[in-house]
Design an enzyme around this catalytic site. Structure first.
Site, PDB file in Angstrom:
ATOM      1  N   ASP A 152      32.851 -33.144 -16.155  1.00 10.15           N
ATOM      2  CA  ASP A 152      32.018 -33.513 -17.303  1.00 10.15           C
ATOM      3  C   ASP A 152      31.503 -34.930 -17.132  1.00 10.15           C
ATOM      4  O   ASP A 152      32.013 -35.719 -16.329  1.00 10.15           O
ATOM      5  CB  ASP A 152      32.817 -33.401 -18.604  1.00 10.15           C
ATOM      6  CG  ASP A 152      33.131 -31.950 -18.958  1.00 10.15           C
ATOM      7  OD1 ASP A 152      32.423 -31.063 -18.454  1.00 10.15           O
ATOM      8  OD2 ASP A 152      34.093 -31.715 -19.716  1.00 10.15           O
ATOM      9  N   CYS A 155      -7.825  -6.213  26.264  1.00 13.35           N
ATOM     10  CA  CYS A 155      -7.475  -5.001  25.518  1.00 13.35           C
ATOM     11  C   CYS A 155      -7.532  -3.769  26.416  1.00 13.35           C
ATOM     12  O   CYS A 155      -6.755  -2.826  26.247  1.00 13.35           O
ATOM     13  CB  CYS A 155      -8.399  -4.835  24.302  1.00 13.35           C
ATOM     14  SG  CYS A 155      -7.953  -5.897  22.907  1.00 13.35           S
ATOM     15  N   CYS A 185     -12.730  -5.647  25.022  1.00 12.84           N
ATOM     16  CA  CYS A 185     -12.602  -6.762  25.961  1.00 12.84           C
ATOM     17  C   CYS A 185     -11.645  -6.418  27.097  1.00 12.84           C
ATOM     18  O   CYS A 185     -10.824  -5.495  26.982  1.00 12.84           O
ATOM     19  CB  CYS A 185     -12.130  -8.019  25.227  1.00 12.84           C
ATOM     20  SG  CYS A 185     -10.390  -7.997  24.748  1.00 12.84           S
TER      21      CYS A 185
END
Length: 532
Positions: A347, A24, A21
Site C-alpha cells: 500500500d 517467375c 518475368c
C-alpha cells in the site's frame, strides 16, 4: 549454367508470351536452387534470350500455320527488350513518391502478370539500398535482423492462375504439376534479397532476431482480383476487428484451396492479365522486440504508491515506485513504453525493507539494447541517486522466460511483515504472549472493502505461519508475522468489519488497529543476487 532445360521450353515460352518475368518462369519450372535468381536482371534477361534463341526454330515449327519467322522473332525480341528497360541506365529506377511509397519511374516496363514487379524492380540493389537507408536512419541498435515481407493478397490469386495454366500445358505432355512443385514467391524473394540486405547492413539475417524490418507492398490497380472469391467462398472471408479488409492473405489462400479449378477458370483469366504498373512499397517499418530488466526495490516512504495513483481521472500523488525506476530505463534504452510487474504490491503507506521486492520491467520497442554490466550498475546508481524514497539492487537484463520465476507459485511463497498495533484496552505483556505460540493459523478473507472496486468479490483462505510479539506500552505492541503471500495484513489486524476471520481483534478480544506496516522480506529467490 542456365537452369532451364529442353523439357521446360514449352512452359517457358508460354509464360513469357503471356507476360511473365524470367524469375517467375524459373519458379513455375521448379528451379529450386538460388544462384539463377540472384543474377542481375539484365544478365538474366540476356541468358533467357539466348536460351530461347536456341529453341526458337523448334518452337515455331511446332505451331500450326506459324506466322512468318521474321514477325514472330520480332515479337519475342520486343517483349524481351521491353522488360530489359528495367536495367537501362536512367530507366526503371526506384523512387519515393509523394505519399511516401516507393515505386518505379519506368512507366514503360512490361510488368510481370504474376509477381506484379516484385521480382523485377524490387530485387535490385538500388531498392535494397533505399530500404537500408531507412533502417539505418531509424536509430535502432542491432547485430542481426529478421526481414518480414508482406505481399498484396491478390498475388496469391495470380499465382494460382499461372499454376493452372502451367499445369494444363504440362498435362498436354502427360506430365503433372502439384502446387508445391513450384517455388513460392516469398521464398524466391528471400533467396535474392537476403544476401543483399546482409551485405548492405553488415549484419546477418536471422529468423530468431528481435530486430524486425517489415516491408509492405501494395498494388491498387489489381486490388479487386480477390473479390470474386468472396461470392464463391463467403465463409472464408469473415470480418475481424483488427483487420482493415476481409481479403487477407490467409483468407484468400483458404478460398483458393477450397474453390474448384473449373469455377476459378470461369471467374479469373488464366493466364492473368498484364498490369500497367508495378507494386509500390507503402510501408517500411523497423521494430525491436521487448527487452526485460529485473531487480529488487526498497521503498522507504509512507507516502508513495507502487504504481500511479489515479482516481476518477485525477492523480492523487506526484510519483510512484514504478515511475521512479522506469523513467530512467525508458530514457537509457530509448524505448517507446514499458510494462511494470512485481511480486505482489504494498500500500501507499507501507514501506518495503530488507532485501526488497522483486520487480521486472518490459521495455517496448527499445532502440538501444546492448549494455555492459558496468553500464547497468551505473544505471542502478543513477536511479538510487535520484530519490531518497526508493533504492534498487540487483538490476540486470533478463529474458522473457525468466520473468515467469517471479510469478510461478506466487501464493505458495511467504512474506514477513512488521506491524505497529494499537489496542483500545490497556494491555500487559502477558496479554499478547499467546500469539507467539500460534502456528499455521488458517484465516478466511473476504475481499477487503478498500480493494473491492478493483478486485472480484471472493473468500480467500490464507495461512499465518507464525507470529512474534514485542510489547511497547499498554496500548501498543509490535507484531512480526510470517504469512502466505497474498494475505491482507491490515484486515487480519482490525478484522475489516468481520470480513476476515479470525483476526487480532477476535483473538485478543479487543478493538485493534494497525498504525504502521513494513514488509520485512519477500521470499522469492529471483532475480539472482549480484555482487556490489
Amino acid at each position: 549454367m542456365f537452369p532451364l532445360t529442353v523439357e521446360n521450353k514449352h512452359v517457358a515460352q508460354l509464360l513469357l508470351s503471356t507476360g511473365t518475368c524470367p524469375r517467375c518462369i524459373f519458379r513455375f519450372c521448379g528451379v529450386d536452387f538460388h544462384a539463377p535468381y540472384k543474377l542481375p536482371y539484365k544478365e538474366l534477361l540476356n541468358e533467357l534470350q539466348k536460351f530461347l534463341e536456341t529453341e526458337k526454330d523448334e518452337l515455331i515449327s511446332e505451331v500450326p500455320n506459324p506466322p512468318p519467322k521474321k514477325i514472330r522473332l520480332q515479337e519475342l525480341e520486343d517483349g524481351i527488350d521491353g522488360m530489359d528497360n528495367l536495367s537501362q541506365n536512367g530507366e526503371g529506377k526506384i523512387s519515393i513518391i509523394e505519399d511516401g511509397s516507393i515505386a518505379s519511374k519506368n512507366s514503360n516496363l512490361n510488368v510481370c502478370n504474376v509477381c506484379l514487379g516484385i521480382l523485377q524492380d524490387f530485387c535490385e540493389k538500388e531498392f535494397i539500398k533505399k530500404v537500408c537507408q531507412k533502417v539505418e536512419a531509424s536509430g535502432f541498435e542491432f547485430t542481426n535482423l529478421v526481414l518480414s515481407i508482406s505481399f498484396p493478397p491478390q498475388l496469391s490469386v495470380r499465382e494460382h492462375a499461372a499454376w493452372l495454366l502451367v499445369k494444363q500445358e504440362m498435362g498436354k505432355q502427360s506430365l503433372s504439376l502439384e502446387r508445391n512443385d513450384t517455388v513460392q514467391l516469398k521464398e524466391a524473394y528471400k533467396w535474392i534479397t537476403h544476401p543483399l540486405f546482409s551485405e548492405e547492413l553488415g549484419v546477418p539475417i536471422d529468423g530468431k532476431s528481435l530486430f524486425e524490418v517489415s516491408v509492405v507492398f501494395a498494388h491498387p490497380e489489381t486490388v479487386e482480383d480477390c473479390h470474386f472469391l468472396r461470392a464463391i467462398c463467403p465463409d472464408c472471408f469473415k470480418p475481424a476487428k483488427n483487420k482493415q479488409s476481409v481479403f487477407t492473405r490467409m483468407a484468400v489462400m483458404k478460398a483458393l484451396n477450397k474453390i474448384k479449378e473449373e469455377d476459378f477458370r470461369k471467374q479469373f483469366p488464366c493466364p492473368p492479365n498484364s498490369p500497367k504498373a508495378v507494386c509500390s512499397v507503402v510501408e517500411i517499418e523497423c521494430a525491436h522486440g521487448a527487452v526485460f530488466v529485473a531487480g529488487r526495490y526498497n521503498k522507504y516512504s509512507r507516502n508513495l504508491p507502487q504504481t500511479p495513483w489515479i482516481i476518477d481521472g485525477e492523480r492523487k500523488l506526484d510519483s510512484s515506485v514504478e515511475e521512479l525506476i522506469s523513467d530512467h530505463l525508458l530514457t537509457v534504452f530509448k524505448a517507446e513504453s514499458f510494462n511494470f510487474s512485481s511480486s505482489g504490491r504494498e500500500d501507499v503507506d507501507v514501506r518495503t525493507l530488507g532485501n526488497g521486492r522483486p520487480f521486472a520491467i518490459e521495455l517496448v520497442n527499445p532502440h538501444r539494447v546492448h549494455f555492459t554490466s558496468q553500464e547497468i550498475k551505473e544505471l542502478q546508481q543513477k536511479i538510487n541517486n535520484s530519490s531518497n524514497k526508493i533504492q534498487v539492487r540487483d538490476l540486470q537484463l533478463v529474458t522473457r522466460e525468466a520473468i515467469g520465476h517471479m510469478k510461478e507459485g506466487e501464493e505458495e511463497k511467504t512474506k514477513t511483515y512488521s506491524a505497529l498495533i494499537w489496542t483500545n484496552k490497556a494491555i500487559q505483556r502477558k496479554d499478547i504472549e499467546f500469539l507467539d505460540d500460534i502456528k499455521d493459523l488458517k484465516i478466511d478473507q473476504k475481499t477487503p472493502l478498500r480493494v473491492l472496486h478493483r478486485r472480484p468479490l471472493a473468500v480467500r483462505t490464507r495461512i499465518i505461519h507464525s507470529m512474534e510479539t514485542h510489547y511497547v506500552d499498554e496500548h501498543h505492541f509490535r507484531l512480526y508475522l510470517k504469512t502466505q503471500a497474498g494475505t491482507y495484513i491490515k484486515e487480519f489486524v482490525h478484522g475489516d468489519f468481520g470480513r476476515t476471520k479470525p483476526n487480532i481483534c477476535s483473538l485478543m478480544d479487543v478493538t485493534a488497529d494497525i498504525l504502521e506496516l513494513d514488509v520485512e522480506s519477500v521470499d522469492v529467490d529471483w532475480p539472482p543476487a549480484l555482487d556490489d
